[in-house]
Motif scaffolding. Structure first.
Motif, PDB file in Angstrom:
ATOM      1  N   ALA A  12       0.732  -1.369  -6.198  1.00 34.62           N
ATOM      2  CA  ALA A  12       0.380  -1.072  -4.809  1.00 34.62           C
ATOM      3  C   ALA A  12      -1.019  -0.473  -4.750  1.00 34.62           C
ATOM      4  O   ALA A  12      -1.438   0.248  -5.656  1.00 34.62           O
ATOM      5  CB  ALA A  12       1.382  -0.104  -4.194  1.00 34.62           C
ATOM      6  N   GLN A  13      -1.735  -0.778  -3.677  1.00 35.04           N
ATOM      7  CA  GLN A  13      -3.002  -0.091  -3.422  1.00 35.04           C
ATOM      8  C   GLN A  13      -2.663   1.333  -2.979  1.00 35.04           C
ATOM      9  O   GLN A  13      -1.690   1.551  -2.265  1.00 35.04           O
ATOM     10  CB  GLN A  13      -3.776  -0.803  -2.315  1.00 35.04           C
ATOM     11  CG  GLN A  13      -5.054  -0.085  -1.920  1.00 35.04           C
ATOM     12  CD  GLN A  13      -5.800  -0.842  -0.838  1.00 35.04           C
ATOM     13  OE1 GLN A  13      -6.368  -1.879  -1.100  1.00 35.04           O
ATOM     14  NE2 GLN A  13      -5.785  -0.315   0.371  1.00 35.04           N
ATOM     15  N   VAL A  19      -9.810   4.463  -0.649  1.00 37.79           N
ATOM     16  CA  VAL A  19      -8.942   3.747  -1.573  1.00 37.79           C
ATOM     17  C   VAL A  19      -9.176   4.265  -2.990  1.00 37.79           C
ATOM     18  O   VAL A  19     -10.330   4.444  -3.406  1.00 37.79           O
ATOM     19  CB  VAL A  19      -9.199   2.225  -1.485  1.00 37.79           C
ATOM     20  CG1 VAL A  19      -8.386   1.462  -2.506  1.00 37.79           C
ATOM     21  CG2 VAL A  19      -8.909   1.715  -0.070  1.00 37.79           C
ATOM     22  N   PHE A  20      -8.062   4.465  -3.709  1.00 34.83           N
ATOM     23  CA  PHE A  20      -8.128   4.961  -5.082  1.00 34.83           C
ATOM     24  C   PHE A  20      -8.462   3.824  -6.033  1.00 34.83           C
ATOM     25  O   PHE A  20      -7.838   2.764  -5.986  1.00 34.83           O
ATOM     26  CB  PHE A  20      -6.800   5.595  -5.474  1.00 34.83           C
ATOM     27  CG  PHE A  20      -6.790   6.250  -6.825  1.00 34.83           C
ATOM     28  CD1 PHE A  20      -7.598   7.336  -7.096  1.00 34.83           C
ATOM     29  CD2 PHE A  20      -5.966   5.767  -7.830  1.00 34.83           C
ATOM     30  CE1 PHE A  20      -7.589   7.956  -8.340  1.00 34.83           C
ATOM     31  CE2 PHE A  20      -5.943   6.383  -9.080  1.00 34.83           C
ATOM     32  CZ  PHE A  20      -6.756   7.470  -9.327  1.00 34.83           C
ATOM     33  N   VAL A  39       0.847  -1.192   0.000  1.00 35.01           N
ATOM     34  CA  VAL A  39       0.000   0.000   0.000  1.00 35.01           C
ATOM     35  C   VAL A  39       0.883   1.241   0.000  1.00 35.01           C
ATOM     36  O   VAL A  39       1.947   1.253   0.613  1.00 35.01           O
ATOM     37  CB  VAL A  39      -0.899   0.049   1.271  1.00 35.01           C
ATOM     38  CG1 VAL A  39      -1.717   1.335   1.332  1.00 35.01           C
ATOM     39  CG2 VAL A  39      -1.800  -1.168   1.352  1.00 35.01           C
ATOM     40  N   VAL A  40       0.437   2.273  -0.684  1.00 40.80           N
ATOM     41  CA  VAL A  40       1.037   3.597  -0.537  1.00 40.80           C
ATOM     42  C   VAL A  40      -0.037   4.496   0.053  1.00 40.80           C
ATOM     43  O   VAL A  40      -1.103   4.680  -0.542  1.00 40.80           O
ATOM     44  CB  VAL A  40       1.521   4.170  -1.886  1.00 40.80           C
ATOM     45  CG1 VAL A  40       2.065   5.573  -1.701  1.00 40.80           C
ATOM     46  CG2 VAL A  40       2.567   3.267  -2.511  1.00 40.80           C
ATOM     47  N   ALA A  64       1.492   8.431  -7.596  1.00 42.83           N
ATOM     48  CA  ALA A  64       1.787   7.330  -6.668  1.00 42.83           C
ATOM     49  C   ALA A  64       1.713   5.993  -7.396  1.00 42.83           C
ATOM     50  O   ALA A  64       2.573   5.124  -7.201  1.00 42.83           O
ATOM     51  CB  ALA A  64       0.819   7.349  -5.490  1.00 42.83           C
ATOM     52  N   GLY A  65       0.706   5.836  -8.241  1.00 41.52           N
ATOM     53  CA  GLY A  65       0.570   4.596  -9.010  1.00 41.52           C
ATOM     54  C   GLY A  65       1.730   4.354  -9.950  1.00 41.52           C
ATOM     55  O   GLY A  65       2.168   3.213 -10.130  1.00 41.52           O
TER      56      GLY A  65
END
Length: 159
Positions: A113-114, A156-157, A78-79, A106-107
């Motif tokens: 990563a979530q 959550v994205f 996760v981030v 971030a992705g």
């Protein structure tokens, strides 16, 4: 109206010091950072050069003016994002594009990563912006923050 464009750069020391000067109106005043002097003295968050280098970025507008910052806090799979927008830019309709640009960055930095964030449950302005950016509420819990015990949503994205 076109969507605002944001540029994401490594956070410089001068940007970090500028963020410490930002003052938010009520009820957002608890989101202010300590003085730059205190941040560097205590090695707190982006006041520590190594933490700033690894986790923090400056978010600039199309004219390269500092409009916000983000933190990419890596955890297992996760981030977790932290972000803040310059007070005079808040409440003017660009929060969703701002949050989405940070999530997409971030992705790209942490493929697979979530991507999530925490937002205090009373902060409907931020929650609306995050929902428009593609985040969904996944959990609710209490945690300790710098300004006391707070109720938060974990969002959550989803792309």
């Amino acid at each position: 109206m076109s969507m605002p464009q944001f540029q994401i750069w490594p956070m410089s020391e001068s940007d970090a010091a500028a963020v410490c000067e930002w003052r938010y109106p009520a009820p957002y005043e608890q989101f202010r950072w300590p003085s730059w002097r205190a941040m560097t003295r205590d090695g707190k968050e982006f006041g520590d050069a190594e933490i700033r280098r690894r986790q923090y970025v400056s978010v600039c507008d199309e004219h390269s003016a500092l409009v916000g910052y983000a933190q990419f806090f890596p955890m297992e799979g996760v981030v977790r994002l932290g972000m803040g927008m310059r007070p005079d830019r808040c409440g003017r309709g660009s929060g969703a594009a701002f949050a989405r640009a940070i999530a997409l960055e971030a992705g790209s930095r942490y493929p697979g990563a979530q991507i999530d964030l925490e937002v205090e449950t009373w902060n409907t302005r931020a929650i609306r912006a995050y929902e428009k950016a593609g985040f969904k509420i996944a959990d609710r819990y209490s945690r300790q923050a710098a300004h006391g015990e707070v109720d938060v949503y974990c969002m959550v994205f989803g792309g």
